[in-house]
Design a protein around this motif. Structure first.
Motif, mmCIF file in Angstrom:
data_model
loop_
_atom_site.group_PDB
_atom_site.id
_atom_site.type_symbol
_atom_site.label_atom_id
_atom_site.label_comp_id
_atom_site.label_asym_id
_atom_site.label_seq_id
_atom_site.Cartn_x
_atom_site.Cartn_y
_atom_site.Cartn_z
ATOM 1 N N UNK A 10 38.068 -10.358 12.241
ATOM 2 C CA UNK A 10 38.173 -11.247 13.402
ATOM 3 C C UNK A 10 39.551 -11.128 14.036
ATOM 4 N N UNK A 11 40.588 -11.072 13.223
ATOM 5 C CA UNK A 11 41.944 -10.898 13.738
ATOM 6 C C UNK A 11 42.088 -9.566 14.459
ATOM 7 N N UNK A 12 41.496 -8.507 13.905
ATOM 8 C CA UNK A 12 41.557 -7.190 14.557
ATOM 9 C C UNK A 12 40.837 -7.216 15.901
ATOM 10 N N UNK A 13 39.715 -7.924 15.984
ATOM 11 C CA UNK A 13 38.978 -8.004 17.251
ATOM 12 C C UNK A 13 39.764 -8.828 18.275
ATOM 13 N N UNK A 14 40.415 -9.888 17.840
ATOM 14 C CA UNK A 14 41.253 -10.674 18.749
ATOM 15 C C UNK A 14 42.401 -9.813 19.275
#
Length: 120
Positions: A10-14
């Motif tokens: 999720x952090x990588x997608x953000x």
């Protein structure tokens, strides 16, 4: 462990969305590859933990890996082609890898149920 992997993804997608909005092409490609690798890692973790049908898992892994390389080649093509006209071979590599990934997804769904072309 699964929730940690999902949180990192999720952090990588953000970060991917942020770098896309800022127009940072190199960073965008890096975060896109990190997110794609995490798809594969999460699928491997779930298979090792919960198990699944082997044919289903192999088709899923093939689709994820082919999509990963398709993303890479299309992103690399975009980095290399700033003001060029025409298509580079990297674009076609990415395009065909996504085609093969779609074929793996089709095999995945056809092998996991009662699919018939005649019902469509």
């Amino acid at each position: 462990m699964l929730y940690v992997l999902l949180g990192v993804m999720t952090l990588a997608v953000v970060c991917l969305n942020f770098t896309t909005l800022k127009g940072w092409s190199h960073a965008r490609l890096i975060f896109k590859m990190i997110a794609s690798v995490l798809f594969v890692v999460i699928a491997l973790y779930c298979y090792a933990t919960y198990g699944a049908d082997v044919r289903y898992f192999v088709a899923l892994m093939a689709a994820f890996v082919l999509s990963f390389f398709g993303d890479f080649f299309l992103g690399y093509d975009k980095l290399k082609r700033t003001n060029q006209v025409g298509s580079s071979p990297y674009f076609y590599y990415g395009l065909f890898l996504f085609l093969f990934a779609q074929m793996a997804y089709a095999f995945l769904f056809m092998s996991h149920g009662t699919f018939s072309w005649f019902v469509l």
